[in-house]
Motif scaffolding. Sequence first.
Motif, PDB file in Angstrom:
ATOM      1  N   ILE A 122       5.527   1.912   7.882  1.00  0.00           N
ATOM      2  CA  ILE A 122       4.657   0.790   8.425  1.00  0.00           C
ATOM      3  C   ILE A 122       4.638   1.084   9.996  1.00  0.00           C
ATOM      4  O   ILE A 122       5.592   0.588  10.538  1.00  0.00           O
ATOM      5  CB  ILE A 122       5.204  -0.538   7.891  1.00  0.00           C
ATOM      6  N   GLU A 123       3.648   1.446  10.469  1.00  0.00           N
ATOM      7  CA  GLU A 123       3.370   1.515  11.890  1.00  0.00           C
ATOM      8  C   GLU A 123       2.256   1.034  12.452  1.00  0.00           C
ATOM      9  O   GLU A 123       1.218   1.004  12.123  1.00  0.00           O
ATOM     10  CB  GLU A 123       3.337   3.069  12.069  1.00  0.00           C
ATOM     11  N   ALA A 124       2.570  -0.132  13.108  1.00  0.00           N
ATOM     12  CA  ALA A 124       1.312  -0.985  13.875  1.00  0.00           C
ATOM     13  C   ALA A 124       1.975  -1.759  14.945  1.00  0.00           C
ATOM     14  O   ALA A 124       3.281  -2.057  15.064  1.00  0.00           O
ATOM     15  CB  ALA A 124       1.081  -1.975  12.842  1.00  0.00           C
ATOM     16  N   ARG A 172       1.044  -6.379  12.790  1.00  0.00           N
ATOM     17  CA  ARG A 172       2.280  -5.806  12.275  1.00  0.00           C
ATOM     18  C   ARG A 172       2.199  -6.448  10.592  1.00  0.00           C
ATOM     19  O   ARG A 172       2.518  -6.029   9.633  1.00  0.00           O
ATOM     20  CB  ARG A 172       3.516  -6.302  12.808  1.00  0.00           C
ATOM     21  N   GLU A 186      -0.336  -7.779   9.127  1.00  0.00           N
ATOM     22  CA  GLU A 186      -1.502  -7.087   8.415  1.00  0.00           C
ATOM     23  C   GLU A 186      -1.096  -5.810   7.731  1.00  0.00           C
ATOM     24  O   GLU A 186      -1.535  -5.301   6.534  1.00  0.00           O
ATOM     25  CB  GLU A 186      -2.927  -6.941   9.438  1.00  0.00           C
ATOM     26  N   ALA A 187      -0.637  -4.921   8.540  1.00  0.00           N
ATOM     27  CA  ALA A 187      -0.188  -3.535   8.227  1.00  0.00           C
ATOM     28  C   ALA A 187       0.849  -3.586   7.166  1.00  0.00           C
ATOM     29  O   ALA A 187       1.068  -2.728   6.042  1.00  0.00           O
ATOM     30  CB  ALA A 187       0.497  -2.856   9.425  1.00  0.00           C
ATOM     31  N   ALA A 239      -0.967  -4.431   3.935  1.00  0.00           N
ATOM     32  CA  ALA A 239      -1.860  -3.184   3.705  1.00  0.00           C
ATOM     33  C   ALA A 239      -0.948  -2.166   2.951  1.00  0.00           C
ATOM     34  O   ALA A 239      -1.585  -1.541   1.948  1.00  0.00           O
ATOM     35  CB  ALA A 239      -2.586  -2.661   4.814  1.00  0.00           C
ATOM     36  N   SER A 240       0.157  -1.883   3.359  1.00  0.00           N
ATOM     37  CA  SER A 240       1.218  -1.000   2.802  1.00  0.00           C
ATOM     38  C   SER A 240       1.515  -1.356   1.438  1.00  0.00           C
ATOM     39  O   SER A 240       1.443  -0.601   0.633  1.00  0.00           O
ATOM     40  CB  SER A 240       2.411  -0.870   3.755  1.00  0.00           C
TER      41      SER A 240
END
Length: 226
Positions: free
Chosen positions: A126-128, A133, A135-136, A139-140
């Motif tokens: 998870i990179e954001a 962060r 939302e990412a 999404a992951s």
Amino acid sequence: MFTPNRAVAGRRGRRRLRPKADPVRERDPYHLAVTTLADFAGEGRFGWGRPLVATALAAELGLSPTPVREALARLAGEGVLEHRPGRGYFAPSPTASDIVDLYEMHRRLAGWAIDVIPLGARPAGIEAAAPLRVEALFASLVATAGNDVLTRAHRRTALQLRPVRHIEREVKPVSEYQILQQERLLIRGEFAALRQAVDVYHRDRMTAAQAVFSVMRRSGESIDRI
């Protein structure tokens, strides 16, 4: 009504609502309009419920009105903007009840993802940046489930929540602990504990709905309020 002149005329030093990406001529006008207008809506830059005029937006973006109108139609179809028949397009104007409903939908989609994650599946890293962060993270989680219908439903809900989350950072920021806890549980595959943490996160967000709505509603008085 949102117009280029209101955004820039006579106000020294005011930045215009122009995309920060590559020059318009180097990209497809339609997709540039979709991306830029979605970003503006997510950042609350239009103001709560303000009318959006295609010709004014096109002038600000340096585009012709046609791709802007097409972008407005698509974003309205995705629930990112509002279309009111006979009146045109408007910036999102969620009420406190709408915000609660969006988070309840988001909670159920996250629970669905947890239910259908294949045995042994693990998420990608998870990179954001900090603002995206959360939302990412979700999404992951949804991507790990590998369900196309779920992915599309979650994407729509996440886009609708962006302006809400933008205001939340001022009103009631998500704690770093909550984010890291859910990330660790997802990465470790501890899904029973993850479900509990996800429920706690969503209940916490719902309690802030009225405060978030109040700030968003005041933004309708001026596009510069947010």
